[in-house]
Scaffold this motif. Structure first.
Motif, mmCIF file in Angstrom:
data_model
loop_
_atom_site.group_PDB
_atom_site.id
_atom_site.type_symbol
_atom_site.label_atom_id
_atom_site.label_comp_id
_atom_site.label_asym_id
_atom_site.label_seq_id
_atom_site.Cartn_x
_atom_site.Cartn_y
_atom_site.Cartn_z
ATOM 1 N N ARG A 38 20.958 30.524 36.292
ATOM 2 C CA ARG A 38 22.274 31.163 36.189
ATOM 3 C C ARG A 38 23.381 30.201 36.618
ATOM 4 N NH1 ARG A 38 24.395 35.787 33.730
ATOM 5 N NH2 ARG A 38 26.547 35.914 34.479
ATOM 6 N N ARG A 39 23.130 29.436 37.697
ATOM 7 C CA ARG A 39 24.166 28.498 38.156
ATOM 8 C C ARG A 39 24.400 27.397 37.121
ATOM 9 N NH1 ARG A 39 21.973 26.211 42.530
ATOM 10 N NH2 ARG A 39 22.287 28.143 43.684
ATOM 11 N N VAL A 40 23.300 26.906 36.525
ATOM 12 C CA VAL A 40 23.441 25.854 35.500
ATOM 13 C C VAL A 40 24.205 26.390 34.290
ATOM 14 C CG1 VAL A 40 22.155 24.419 33.854
ATOM 15 C CG2 VAL A 40 21.414 24.563 36.253
ATOM 16 N N MET A 41 23.944 27.645 33.933
ATOM 17 C CA MET A 41 24.702 28.244 32.827
ATOM 18 C C MET A 41 26.185 28.328 33.178
ATOM 19 S SD MET A 41 22.383 31.464 31.668
ATOM 20 C CE MET A 41 21.141 31.375 30.419
ATOM 21 N N GLU A 42 26.462 28.938 34.360
ATOM 22 C CA GLU A 42 27.865 29.199 34.737
ATOM 23 C C GLU A 42 28.657 27.909 34.954
ATOM 24 O OE1 GLU A 42 27.312 33.493 37.075
ATOM 25 O OE2 GLU A 42 27.384 31.609 38.207
ATOM 26 N N GLN A 43 28.026 26.960 35.662
ATOM 27 C CA GLN A 43 28.762 25.764 36.088
ATOM 28 C C GLN A 43 28.676 24.613 35.088
ATOM 29 O OE1 GLN A 43 27.727 24.586 40.096
ATOM 30 N NE2 GLN A 43 28.106 26.615 40.942
ATOM 31 N N ALA A 44 27.766 24.723 34.114
ATOM 32 C CA ALA A 44 27.607 23.583 33.195
ATOM 33 C C ALA A 44 27.566 23.994 31.728
ATOM 34 C CB ALA A 44 26.348 22.797 33.567
ATOM 35 N N GLU A 45 26.560 24.780 31.337
ATOM 36 C CA GLU A 45 26.379 25.070 29.910
ATOM 37 C C GLU A 45 27.601 25.710 29.272
ATOM 38 O OE1 GLU A 45 22.653 27.027 28.950
ATOM 39 O OE2 GLU A 45 21.873 26.402 30.880
ATOM 40 N N TRP A 46 28.107 26.748 29.956
ATOM 41 C CA TRP A 46 29.185 27.547 29.362
ATOM 42 C C TRP A 46 30.506 26.781 29.326
ATOM 43 C CZ3 TRP A 46 28.058 32.556 32.688
ATOM 44 C CH2 TRP A 46 26.806 33.060 32.301
ATOM 45 N N ILE A 47 30.554 25.659 30.045
ATOM 46 C CA ILE A 47 31.745 24.781 30.009
ATOM 47 C C ILE A 47 31.557 23.674 28.967
ATOM 48 C CG2 ILE A 47 33.068 23.093 31.358
ATOM 49 C CD1 ILE A 47 32.283 24.868 33.869
ATOM 50 N N LEU A 48 30.364 23.061 29.011
ATOM 51 C CA LEU A 48 30.114 21.896 28.154
ATOM 52 C C LEU A 48 30.124 22.233 26.666
ATOM 53 C CD1 LEU A 48 27.191 20.061 30.014
ATOM 54 C CD2 LEU A 48 29.555 19.260 29.779
ATOM 55 N N LEU A 49 29.472 23.341 26.296
ATOM 56 C CA LEU A 49 29.297 23.600 24.863
ATOM 57 C C LEU A 49 30.620 23.871 24.149
ATOM 58 C CD1 LEU A 49 27.279 23.669 22.584
ATOM 59 C CD2 LEU A 49 26.764 26.059 23.153
ATOM 60 N N PRO A 50 31.452 24.810 24.644
ATOM 61 C CA PRO A 50 32.743 25.001 23.967
ATOM 62 C C PRO A 50 33.608 23.734 23.956
ATOM 63 C CG PRO A 50 32.287 26.826 25.469
ATOM 64 C CD PRO A 50 31.269 25.774 25.759
ATOM 65 N N ARG A 51 33.534 22.965 25.061
ATOM 66 C CA ARG A 51 34.363 21.744 25.141
ATOM 67 C C ARG A 51 33.897 20.725 24.081
ATOM 68 N NH1 ARG A 51 34.304 18.997 30.815
ATOM 69 N NH2 ARG A 51 35.351 20.905 31.460
ATOM 70 N N ALA A 52 32.582 20.605 23.920
ATOM 71 C CA ALA A 52 32.055 19.661 22.921
ATOM 72 C C ALA A 52 32.444 20.108 21.517
ATOM 73 C CB ALA A 52 30.538 19.560 23.049
ATOM 74 N N MET A 53 32.407 21.412 21.280
ATOM 75 C CA MET A 53 32.816 21.935 19.960
ATOM 76 C C MET A 53 34.291 21.660 19.711
ATOM 77 S SD MET A 53 30.750 25.562 19.798
ATOM 78 C CE MET A 53 31.425 26.006 18.198
ATOM 79 N N ASP A 54 35.105 21.827 20.752
ATOM 80 C CA ASP A 54 36.545 21.579 20.593
ATOM 81 C C ASP A 54 36.790 20.103 20.302
ATOM 82 O OD1 ASP A 54 39.480 21.251 22.413
ATOM 83 O OD2 ASP A 54 39.283 22.669 20.750
ATOM 84 N N ASP A 55 36.062 19.225 20.995
ATOM 85 C CA ASP A 55 36.181 17.786 20.727
ATOM 86 C C ASP A 55 35.764 17.482 19.288
ATOM 87 O OD1 ASP A 55 37.155 17.082 23.200
ATOM 88 O OD2 ASP A 55 35.200 16.521 24.027
ATOM 89 N N PHE A 56 34.662 18.079 18.854
ATOM 90 C CA PHE A 56 34.192 17.837 17.483
ATOM 91 C C PHE A 56 35.199 18.370 16.468
ATOM 92 C CE2 PHE A 56 30.614 16.772 14.680
ATOM 93 C CZ PHE A 56 30.972 17.430 13.519
ATOM 94 N N ALA A 57 35.678 19.595 16.724
ATOM 95 C CA ALA A 57 36.596 20.264 15.775
ATOM 96 C C ALA A 57 37.901 19.492 15.622
ATOM 97 C CB ALA A 57 36.890 21.679 16.263
ATOM 98 N N ASN A 58 38.255 18.752 16.657
ATOM 99 C CA ASN A 58 39.541 18.026 16.651
ATOM 100 C C ASN A 58 39.367 16.516 16.529
ATOM 101 O OD1 ASN A 58 41.657 20.244 17.079
ATOM 102 N ND2 ASN A 58 40.079 20.742 18.596
ATOM 103 N N GLY A 59 38.193 16.133 16.031
ATOM 104 C CA GLY A 59 37.947 14.738 15.658
ATOM 105 C C GLY A 59 37.937 13.744 16.801
#
Ligand code: GRF
Length: 207
Positions: A174-195
């Motif tokens: 749960r801590r890894v999800m809250e503090q890492a996964e749920w932050i990293l994935l949307p951020r990586a998608m935003d980086d990808f989406a914006n080149g």
């Protein structure tokens, strides 16, 4: 506008993090065109349906062999024609023919700091059980491009998470999800989406 297809197998908390980031405006220039699961009972599917997102089930169990599933899965993704495929808690190996067609356009979230605690057999709670068994003091999550290997593609981003003495696998997950996964994935998608992502000599550079 980035057209993303999200593949899920379970609770869909990473999918929820993506949807929440879109609502919050931290994930921009992106639409989720479909959510695909191998598990008809996945709660992630109801999260998608609740948002009016097409929710599809494609399971290896519905095919005579893995080759037939791989063909069907690849055909469906090619028909959907996303710009990006996101593996958000997806527990089925991606067909090699799909990896070849979507080179550096498939990303995965792994609940550990690759190359630690990854590869065959390292998924979900098992990862955290092994982390606690080994007694490491830091773990975390990794978002990476998917290649023909298992958790071996170019690393996009990582985030460390402290392991506590009293952790159980469930608490740590749960801590890894809250503090890492749920932050990293949307951020990586935003980086990808914006080149903002470039893969140079097998390593990812954020521009
Ligand atoms: C999580 O541990 C995630 O790291 C892994 O799959 C598990 C379930 O994720 N990839 P979710 O709640 O279905 O997003």
């Amino acid at each position: 506008m980035l057209r993303a297809a999200v593949c899920v197998s379970g609770g869909g908390t990473n999918l929820q993090a993506i949807l929440d980031a879109m609502d919050a405006g931290t994930l921009t220039n992106t639409e989720i065109i479909a959510v695909i699961s191998n598990n008809p009972g996945a709660k992630a599917l109801s999260r998608a349906r609740g948002r009016g997102i097409p929710a599809l089930v494609l399971s290896p169990k519905d095919y005579p062999d893995r080759e037939a599933f791989d063909e069907a899965f690849t055909a469906k993704l090619c028909e959907l024609a996303p710009d990006l495929i996101v593996l958000a808690g997806f527990l089925v190996k991606i067909p090699p023919q799909l990896v070849a067609r979507f080179s550096n356009r498939i990303i995965n979230i792994h609940p550990a700091l690759i190359p630690s605690f990854c590869g065959v057999g390292y998924y979900g709670l098992k990862v955290h059980e092994k982390v606690l068994e080994r007694g490491v003091k830091l773990t975390g999550a990794t978002v990476h491009f998917v290649n023909e290997g298992m958790d071996e593609g170019p690393i996009i981003a990582q985030k460390a998470v402290q392991v506590e003495e009293t952790d159980t696998p469930e608490i740590l997950q749960r801590r890894v999800m809250e503090q890492a996964e749920w932050i990293l994935l949307p951020r990586a998608m935003d980086d990808f989406a914006n080149g903002r992502l470039r893969v140079v000599d097998g390593r990812v550079r954020r521009v």
